[in-house]
Design an enzyme around this catalytic site. Structure first.
Site, PDB file in Angstrom:
ATOM      1  N   TYR A   1     -44.208  87.091 -14.488  1.00 34.05           N
ATOM      2  CA  TYR A   1     -45.428  87.754 -14.982  1.00 34.05           C
ATOM      3  C   TYR A   1     -45.565  89.126 -14.324  1.00 34.05           C
ATOM      4  O   TYR A   1     -45.787  90.140 -14.980  1.00 34.05           O
ATOM      5  CB  TYR A   1     -46.655  86.890 -14.691  1.00 34.05           C
TER       6      TYR A   1
ATOM      7  N   LYS B   1     -52.209  85.518   2.426  1.00 29.76           N
ATOM      8  CA  LYS B   1     -52.649  85.480   1.040  1.00 29.76           C
ATOM      9  C   LYS B   1     -52.324  84.086   0.510  1.00 29.76           C
ATOM     10  O   LYS B   1     -51.177  83.768   0.207  1.00 29.76           O
ATOM     11  CB  LYS B   1     -51.946  86.543   0.197  1.00 29.76           C
TER      12      LYS B   1
ATOM     13  N   CYS C   1     -19.293  54.774 -12.679  1.00 30.30           N
ATOM     14  CA  CYS C   1     -19.426  55.765 -11.601  1.00 30.30           C
ATOM     15  C   CYS C   1     -18.396  56.878 -11.791  1.00 30.30           C
ATOM     16  O   CYS C   1     -17.196  56.593 -11.935  1.00 30.30           O
ATOM     17  CB  CYS C   1     -19.224  55.076 -10.253  1.00 30.30           C
TER      18      CYS C   1
ATOM     19  N   CYS D   1     -15.717  56.453  -8.697  1.00 23.50           N
ATOM     20  CA  CYS D   1     -14.797  55.329  -8.505  1.00 23.50           C
ATOM     21  C   CYS D   1     -14.620  54.478  -9.757  1.00 23.50           C
ATOM     22  O   CYS D   1     -13.800  53.571  -9.777  1.00 23.50           O
ATOM     23  CB  CYS D   1     -15.258  54.448  -7.354  1.00 23.50           C
TER      24      CYS D   1
ATOM     25  N   CYS E   1     -16.240  52.728  -3.252  1.00 22.92           N
ATOM     26  CA  CYS E   1     -16.482  54.026  -3.875  1.00 22.92           C
ATOM     27  C   CYS E   1     -16.298  55.135  -2.838  1.00 22.92           C
ATOM     28  O   CYS E   1     -16.968  55.148  -1.806  1.00 22.92           O
ATOM     29  CB  CYS E   1     -17.892  54.059  -4.456  1.00 22.92           C
TER      30      CYS E   1
HETATM   31  S1  IVH Z   1     -59.856  89.062  -0.463  1.00 28.60           S
HETATM   32  C1  IVH Z   1     -62.325  92.166  -2.047  1.00 28.60           C
HETATM   33  N1  IVH Z   1     -58.245  87.622   1.013  1.00 28.60           N
HETATM   34  O1  IVH Z   1     -56.083  86.835  -4.038  1.00 28.60           O
HETATM   35  C2  IVH Z   1     -61.155  91.328  -1.855  1.00 28.60           C
HETATM   36  N2  IVH Z   1     -58.126  87.337  -1.341  1.00 28.60           N
HETATM   37  O2  IVH Z   1     -56.265  89.325  -6.093  1.00 28.60           O
HETATM   38  C3  IVH Z   1     -61.318  89.989  -2.462  1.00 28.60           C
HETATM   39  N3  IVH Z   1     -56.520  85.619  -2.049  1.00 28.60           N
HETATM   40  O3  IVH Z   1     -58.890  86.406  -6.066  1.00 28.60           O
HETATM   41  C4  IVH Z   1     -60.240  89.053  -2.167  1.00 28.60           C
HETATM   42  N4  IVH Z   1     -55.839  85.067  -0.039  1.00 28.60           N
HETATM   43  O4  IVH Z   1     -57.923  84.369  -4.932  1.00 28.60           O
HETATM   44  C5  IVH Z   1     -58.643  87.912  -0.237  1.00 28.60           C
HETATM   45  N5  IVH Z   1     -56.913  86.397   2.476  1.00 28.60           N
HETATM   46  C6  IVH Z   1     -57.310  86.692   1.227  1.00 28.60           C
HETATM   47  C7  IVH Z   1     -56.767  86.044   0.097  1.00 28.60           C
HETATM   48  C8  IVH Z   1     -57.198  86.399  -1.174  1.00 28.60           C
HETATM   49  C9  IVH Z   1     -55.714  84.827  -1.336  1.00 28.60           C
HETATM   50  C10 IVH Z   1     -56.586  85.629  -3.535  1.00 28.60           C
HETATM   51  C11 IVH Z   1     -57.963  85.482  -4.086  1.00 28.60           C
HETATM   52  C12 IVH Z   1     -58.245  86.699  -4.897  1.00 28.60           C
HETATM   53  C13 IVH Z   1     -56.878  87.253  -5.125  1.00 28.60           C
HETATM   54  C14 IVH Z   1     -56.961  88.758  -5.103  1.00 28.60           C
END
Ligand code: IVH
Length: 676
Positions: free
Chosen positions: A38, A123, A415, A418, A439
């Site tokens: 994507y 993240k 198999c 064997c 085997c």
């Molecule tokens: S901050 C203003 N912190 O990533 C900032 N997001 O595209 C708002 N996500 O929708 C998000 N870990 O689902 C933030 N440590 C983190 C994150 C996090 C995962 C996800 C979240 C958000 C997307 C941002």
């Protein structure tokens, strides 16, 4: 410059594709392609639009966050929009440097101005959730939706044990805690194991499973799907004085009792960001959950306000990605692998693809039933996943027409190694070769298991050599190993006299072992290392183990009817008794009294330990080995019988359980002290 028609068409096609996939992903929670694919399409469109801004339509996926509200769940308008973050797609260190430079430029900081403080965090790969607490009580939980309007999922979120229904301490009149609901890898694997056992459909990955679960209409549908949560920010608040920094805000959230991940750090400048990115990359596989990158945020809230937003993305935050853990590739063929116990496993032969940090060209398909359920056929484009230390797996196929007809895969009747008959137990899912040690595949695996580090520990007896020894007919059964001479080995291809000598020495050394290792090395089905140790301890001698009846075996810790029967069956086979007899004749010996060769002091005798989380210097295996060497036992779950819980970073529910039961907690230092 006029826009070439082909390029305009290309942009239109990309927009359509992206809208389709975004709908599958955000609205239906049923994506057809991996995120990395994507992202690639998205970037392709972005690049075209950057070169030809006139192609940028208001409905382009690059211009807004897609996602509509499903029927069935109630739409809720967010008090404050839920933003998304700009993604730095350059996975190298340059991504972090570019972000820092951008922020400094926006703030008009000169080159000599000091480095900025950033809060660096993980993240998480799940689903964004807004938790609304009024006077400390959870009143509503919503998904992000399109950022303006989300869906009310309070009924499901209330079932997530990690999310407090009431905040701890003095809570403000209103606070919205924002974060990510996700599924841990072990919870995901457990769920798929359960699905396999039930003959149900397995799930693709933790993210989709978590997202699907949260948006179920019936919370009962969540029963086997354990979800977790990490907070990463706040939304609307009233009567709350927000700390001056983001890191302070996270501390405050943690103090309210909402989970905040510990892998976060305030770092200085681009160098600090790069170091964090690298440190997390090194431990990504060992984390108990999936992440797809790290997030950097300007730590000072006043500076965040000055930086503000562009459309829906704050200028003060950026996501810095890692290489994807899912990729598309072509399924070139399906081979059958025969394991130690004769189990036939279909293995996917793939066009090599870089996923989760390594190049993968083989991946398990588990069994023929799962293969059928996934509808995977040779020639298909498939999704390969490799996350953490889990073996690479084909998790599904990309839907679409097949150009040619390919018949469904069938298990062979004989198999492939064997030629013995392949059978499947009534109602079972596994096909097995009935050839036993006749085997060659089973013999090879049995020898490799016997030689393994945790079994007889025969150094230098690896894959290739076992292959050669069995194929050349030099080793037909385990006792043959101890009849090997340097001359036999040196005659083999690519075997130097010196390594032949080393192997004979390693075989010699392995003769002195422990009863537990010997029992484990025999490869009795259902007898893992722990059971082997328990058997050795309980019976004290091999003769007694071999003579034990099922009721006597059932007296051993953790031995149930299935294990007891398997042990009995093994020792009833004349062939197995003969192998054991010959091995003993080969002067393999151990101390019969305690099952351990060395008679070192046992300060932890009778004590049961549970390990949880990541220890700072010791690996799980090392800690386990040390505890057991001192006479202690390591169990998998916490109960009233547990004496100590050794907890490291990211300790989860086991730690909570230990606290609940008032069990003594140790950190690594504490354990080492106890071990003396
Ligand atoms: S901050 C203003 N912190 O990533 C900032 N997001 O595209 C708002 N996500 O929708 C998000 N870990 O689902 C933030 N440590 C983190 C994150 C996090 C995962 C996800 C979240 C958000 C997307 C941002």
């Amino acid at each position: 410059m006029p826009v070439p028609e082909a390029l305009a068409d290309q942009a239109a096609r990309l927009r359509e594709q992206l809208q389709h996939h975004a709908h599958r992903y955000y609205v239906l929670d049923a994506p057809e392609i991996p995120d990395a694919e994507y992202d690639r399409l998205f970037q392709e469109l972005q690049a075209i639009e950057a070169r030809h801004p006139e192609l940028r339509t208001p409905d382009s996926p690059t211009q807004r966050v897609i996602g509509q509200v499903l029927d069935g769940l109630v739409a809720v308008r967010h008090a404050l929009p839920m933003l998304s973050i700009r993604t730095e797609t350059d996975t190298s260190a340059a991504g972090a440097v570019a972000f820092d430079a951008r922020v400094r430029r926006e703030l008009q900081l000169g080159d000599d101005a000091p480095a900025l403080d950033y809060n660096a965090e993980l993240k998480f790969d799940g689903l964004a959730i807004n938790l609304r607490y009024e006077d400390g009580v959870l009143v509503q939980a919503t998904t992000r939706g399109d950022g303006e309007t989300g869906e009310d999922v309070t009924h499901n979120v209330r079932t997530i044990g990690q999310i407090p229904l009431k905040l701890r301490g003095r809570a403000p009149a209103l606070i919205e805690v924002r974060g990510e609901a996700y599924m841990r890898r072990d919870d995901f694997e457990r769920l798929n194991e359960l699905q396999r056992a039930r003959g149900g459909k397995t799930f693709i990955n933790p993210r989709n499973t978590a997202a699907g679960a949260i948006r179920q209409l019936d919370p009962k549908a969540l029963a086997d799907k354990k979800l977790s949560f990490f907070a990463y920010g706040v939304g609307d608040t009233r009567g709350w004085e927000q700390p001056a920094t983001h890191s302070g805000t996270l501390d405050a959230i943690a103090a309210f009792g909402v989970p905040v991940n510990a892998d976060r750090r305030v770092v200085q400048g681009a160098d600090g960001l790069v170091a964090f990115h690298q440190a997390i990359a090194a431990k990504r596989d060992a984390l108990p959950f999936d992440i797809d990158g790290v997030v950097y945020k300007v730590d000072e809230v006043a500076l965040q306000k000055r930086l503000g937003f562009v459309t829906r993305e704050p200028r003060w935050a950026v996501a810095h990605k890692y290489p994807a853990q899912e990729q598309l590739t072509r399924l070139n063929g399906i081979e059958i692998q025969v394991g130690r116990t004769g189990k036939l496993t279909p293995v996917a032969k793939l066009a090599p693809v870089f996923v989760g940090g390594t190049t993968v060209s083989n991946a398990t398909l588990h069994n023929v039933f799962e293969l059928r359920r996934k509808g995977v056929r040779i020639g298909d484009t498939v999704v390969v996943r490799r996350a953490g230390d889990v073996i690479p797996e084909v998790v599904g196929r990309v839907p679409g027409e097949r150009a040619v007809y390919v018949p469904n895969f069938r298990m062979p009747r004989d198999c492939p190694v064997c030629g013995s008959r392949v059978l499947r137990e009534k109602g079972g899912i596994d096909h097995r070769c009935t050839g036993g040690l006749f085997c060659a595949a089973q013999r090879k695996q049995a020898i490799l298991h016997f030689a393994g580090r945790r079994a007889m520990d025969i150094e230098g007896l690896g894959d290739k050599l076992v292959e050669q020894l069995v194929d050349a007919g030099i080793v037909e059964s385990l006792p043959d190993l101890y009849r090997l001479e340097v001359a036999d080995l040196a005659a083999l291809d690519r075997m130097a006299e010196k390594s032949a000598g080393n192997l004979v020495a390693a075989l010699q050394k392995s003769r002195r072992t422990t009863l537990a290792r010997f029992l484990y090395a025999l490869g009795i089905r259902q007898v893992g290392e722990t059971t082997a140790k328990d058997l050795a301890k309980h019976f004290g001698s091999l003769d007694r183990v071999m003579a034990a009846t099922e009721p006597q075996l059932l007296e051993v810790d953790d031995v149930g009817p299935v294990v007891a029967q398997s042990i009995r069956t093994f020792f009833e086979q004349p062939h197995n008794r003969e192998v054991v007899g010959q091995l003993r004749a080969a002067s393999i010996e151990w101390d019969e009294h305690d099952g351990e060769a060395d008679l070192s002091p046992k300060p932890l005798a009778g004590k049961t330990f549970v390990l949880t989380g990541t220890l700072p210097t010791l690996s799980r295996d090392q800690a386990k080995e040390m505890i057991e060497a001192a006479g202690g036992k390591v169990a998998g779950s916490v109960s009233k019988k547990t004496h100590y819980v050794v907890a490291g970073a990211e300790a989860g529910s086991k730690l909570d359980k230990a606290r609940e039961l008032g069990i003594e907690l140790l950190d690594e230092g504490g354990l080492l002290t106890l071990l003396g």
